[in-house]
Design a protein around this motif. Structure first.
Motif, PDB file in Angstrom:
ATOM      1  N   ARG A 186       0.859  -1.182   0.000  1.00 59.54           N
ATOM      2  CA  ARG A 186       0.000   0.000   0.000  1.00 59.54           C
ATOM      3  C   ARG A 186       0.896   1.232   0.000  1.00 59.54           C
ATOM      4  N   PRO A 187       0.373   2.360  -0.433  1.00 60.36           N
ATOM      5  CA  PRO A 187       1.177   3.585  -0.399  1.00 60.36           C
ATOM      6  C   PRO A 187       1.694   3.857   1.008  1.00 60.36           C
ATOM      7  N   LYS A 188       2.966   4.262   1.092  1.00 61.41           N
ATOM      8  CA  LYS A 188       3.598   4.545   2.383  1.00 61.41           C
ATOM      9  C   LYS A 188       4.058   5.999   2.387  1.00 61.41           C
ATOM     10  N   TYR A 189       3.642   6.732   3.419  1.00 58.70           N
ATOM     11  CA  TYR A 189       3.920   8.159   3.492  1.00 58.70           C
ATOM     12  C   TYR A 189       4.986   8.502   4.533  1.00 58.70           C
ATOM     13  N   ASN A 190       5.488   7.491   5.234  1.00 60.26           N
ATOM     14  CA  ASN A 190       6.458   7.764   6.294  1.00 60.26           C
ATOM     15  C   ASN A 190       7.251   6.485   6.600  1.00 60.26           C
ATOM     16  N   VAL A 191       8.012   6.027   5.615  1.00 60.61           N
ATOM     17  CA  VAL A 191       8.795   4.799   5.772  1.00 60.61           C
ATOM     18  C   VAL A 191       9.943   5.064   6.742  1.00 60.61           C
ATOM     19  N   ALA A 192      10.135   4.154   7.698  1.00 57.41           N
ATOM     20  CA  ALA A 192      11.128   4.358   8.753  1.00 57.41           C
ATOM     21  C   ALA A 192      12.035   3.145   8.897  1.00 57.41           C
ATOM     22  N   PRO A 193      13.233   3.345   9.456  1.00 60.90           N
ATOM     23  CA  PRO A 193      14.140   2.224   9.718  1.00 60.90           C
ATOM     24  C   PRO A 193      13.477   1.136  10.550  1.00 60.90           C
ATOM     25  N   GLY A 194      13.863  -0.094  10.294  1.00 58.46           N
ATOM     26  CA  GLY A 194      13.293  -1.232  10.996  1.00 58.46           C
ATOM     27  C   GLY A 194      12.086  -1.822  10.310  1.00 58.46           C
ATOM     28  N   GLN A 195      11.508  -1.094   9.349  1.00 57.57           N
ATOM     29  CA  GLN A 195      10.355  -1.601   8.617  1.00 57.57           C
ATOM     30  C   GLN A 195      10.798  -2.437   7.419  1.00 57.57           C
ATOM     31  N   MET A 196       9.884  -3.248   6.915  1.00 54.90           N
ATOM     32  CA  MET A 196      10.112  -3.985   5.677  1.00 54.90           C
ATOM     33  C   MET A 196       9.849  -3.034   4.510  1.00 54.90           C
ATOM     34  N   VAL A 197      10.805  -2.960   3.595  1.00 54.10           N
ATOM     35  CA  VAL A 197      10.691  -2.005   2.492  1.00 54.10           C
ATOM     36  C   VAL A 197      10.859  -2.723   1.150  1.00 54.10           C
ATOM     37  N   PRO A 198      10.155  -2.278   0.110  1.00 53.94           N
ATOM     38  CA  PRO A 198      10.336  -2.864  -1.215  1.00 53.94           C
ATOM     39  C   PRO A 198      11.738  -2.575  -1.751  1.00 53.94           C
ATOM     40  N   ALA A 199      12.325  -3.565  -2.391  1.00 51.97           N
ATOM     41  CA  ALA A 199      13.654  -3.409  -2.969  1.00 51.97           C
ATOM     42  C   ALA A 199      13.737  -4.231  -4.247  1.00 51.97           C
ATOM     43  N   VAL A 200      14.558  -3.758  -5.179  1.00 52.92           N
ATOM     44  CA  VAL A 200      14.730  -4.426  -6.467  1.00 52.92           C
ATOM     45  C   VAL A 200      16.130  -5.002  -6.532  1.00 52.92           C
ATOM     46  N   ILE A 201      16.222  -6.285  -6.888  1.00 46.30           N
ATOM     47  CA  ILE A 201      17.519  -6.905  -7.150  1.00 46.30           C
ATOM     48  C   ILE A 201      17.462  -7.559  -8.523  1.00 46.30           C
ATOM     49  N   SER A 202      18.610  -7.958  -9.022  1.00 43.38           N
ATOM     50  CA  SER A 202      18.675  -8.680 -10.285  1.00 43.38           C
ATOM     51  C   SER A 202      19.273 -10.056 -10.032  1.00 43.38           C
ATOM     52  N   ASP A 203      18.680 -11.079 -10.656  1.00 46.73           N
ATOM     53  CA  ASP A 203      19.251 -12.422 -10.523  1.00 46.73           C
ATOM     54  C   ASP A 203      20.182 -12.742 -11.685  1.00 46.73           C
ATOM     55  N   GLY A 204      20.518 -11.718 -12.447  1.00 43.40           N
ATOM     56  CA  GLY A 204      21.385 -11.897 -13.605  1.00 43.40           C
ATOM     57  C   GLY A 204      20.630 -11.968 -14.909  1.00 43.40           C
ATOM     58  N   LYS A 205      19.318 -12.254 -14.813  1.00 40.48           N
ATOM     59  CA  LYS A 205      18.499 -12.345 -16.014  1.00 40.48           C
ATOM     60  C   LYS A 205      17.292 -11.413 -15.960  1.00 40.48           C
ATOM     61  N   ARG A 206      16.766 -11.208 -14.760  1.00 39.11           N
ATOM     62  CA  ARG A 206      15.556 -10.406 -14.623  1.00 39.11           C
ATOM     63  C   ARG A 206      15.580  -9.633 -13.306  1.00 39.11           C
ATOM     64  N   ASN A 207      14.780  -8.582 -13.265  1.00 40.90           N
ATOM     65  CA  ASN A 207      14.633  -7.812 -12.034  1.00 40.90           C
ATOM     66  C   ASN A 207      13.553  -8.439 -11.161  1.00 40.90           C
ATOM     67  N   ARG A 208      13.847  -8.500  -9.869  1.00 37.42           N
ATOM     68  CA  ARG A 208      12.919  -9.090  -8.915  1.00 37.42           C
ATOM     69  C   ARG A 208      12.618  -8.067  -7.827  1.00 37.42           C
ATOM     70  N   LEU A 209      11.359  -8.044  -7.395  1.00 39.20           N
ATOM     71  CA  LEU A 209      10.921  -7.112  -6.358  1.00 39.20           C
ATOM     72  C   LEU A 209      10.533  -7.902  -5.120  1.00 39.20           C
ATOM     73  N   GLY A 210      11.135  -7.552  -3.999  1.00 38.79           N
ATOM     74  CA  GLY A 210      10.815  -8.210  -2.740  1.00 38.79           C
ATOM     75  C   GLY A 210      10.936  -7.233  -1.595  1.00 38.79           C
ATOM     76  N   GLU A 211      10.888  -7.733  -0.377  1.00 43.13           N
ATOM     77  CA  GLU A 211      10.981  -6.882   0.802  1.00 43.13           C
ATOM     78  C   GLU A 211      12.241  -7.195   1.601  1.00 43.13           C
ATOM     79  N   LEU A 212      12.864  -6.142   2.101  1.00 45.42           N
ATOM     80  CA  LEU A 212      14.028  -6.238   2.960  1.00 45.42           C
ATOM     81  C   LEU A 212      13.781  -5.389   4.198  1.00 45.42           C
TER      82      LEU A 212
END
Length: 226
Positions: free
Chosen positions: A29-55
């Motif tokens: 959902r839209p986030k208006y105040n993302v803070a440290p310690g929270q799970m955040v969306p992040a993009v990585i590459s597996d060498g072939k494609r971009n993947r979106l997950g949470e860190l």
């Protein structure tokens, strides 16, 4: 430093903007105040494609004895990351994009501090340069975490704070994600202040100072823009 940011777009917008082929986010959902310690969306590459997950925001190095160290690892200085044990290997092998559409910083204003939201002038999505790691807990749990790289401020940010997140140019995002690229000099060239003429800042409510406040009110301008 970078300690708060916003990501007010839909999952579909993220998928299109970052050319995601695999998404591993059960709910967004839209986030208006993302803070440290929270799970955040992040993009990585597996060498072939971009993947979106949470860190989890706050990097825990693999060698750490206490996961609490992550609370002190929300940012990594771009100038020294290649030399720091906590970030050195991640810079070489585990780089990610952390999507955002704005970030907050506090400008000294008289006796207090005025929270400011910094955005692109066209209000577009952008990618902050991030590093990630996976920490194995004694009980076998795996905790995947991240940190945001910071750099010297551009002319816009210099009046607000002495650091800013590294924002990658769109054309440099694939280079940053490329796992085959382990050349420190080539990577270091990407870690520079974003052009100030493409950005703007405006004051927002002090309620962004409380992480429990996460609503559109956080991004509404207050007072005069400056």
């Amino acid at each position: 430093m970078c300690g708060r940011y916003t990501l007010t777009v839909t999952l579909e917008e993220l998928i299109v903007r970052f050319m995601i082929e695999d998404a591993f986010i059960p709910f967004h959902r839209p986030k208006y105040n993302v803070a440290p310690g929270q799970m955040v969306p992040a993009v990585i590459s597996d060498g072939k494609r971009n993947r979106l997950g949470e860190l989890k925001w706050g990097l825990i190095p693999p060698w750490a004895d206490d996961p609490g160290i992550g609370s002190r690892m929300i940012n990594a200085r771009a100038e020294t990351a290649a030399d720091k044990p906590a970030f050195r290997e991640a810079l070489r092998r585990k780089r990610c994009l952390i999507p955002a559409d704005g970030f907050y910083e506090w400008r000294k204003d008289g006796q207090g501090k005025q929270p400011m939201r910094i955005v692109m002038k066209d209000r577009s999505l952008f990618a902050m340069a991030g590093l990630y790691e996976t920490w194995l807990a004694p009980d076998g749990r795996k905790i995947s975490t991240c940190t945001v790289l910071t750099t010297a401020p551009n002319a816009l940010m210099a009046d607000i704070h002495d650091r800013m997140p590294v924002i990658l140019r769109p054309e440099d995002e694939a280079v940053w994600l490329d796992r085959a690229n382990r050349e420190p000099q080539r990577l270091r060239a990407l870690l520079k202040p974003y052009p100030e003429e493409l950005m703007e800042a405006y004051p927002v409510s002090a309620e962004v100072g409380n992480v429990r406040n996460d609503s559109p009110r956080c991004i509404e301008p207050v007072g005069s823009v400056g």
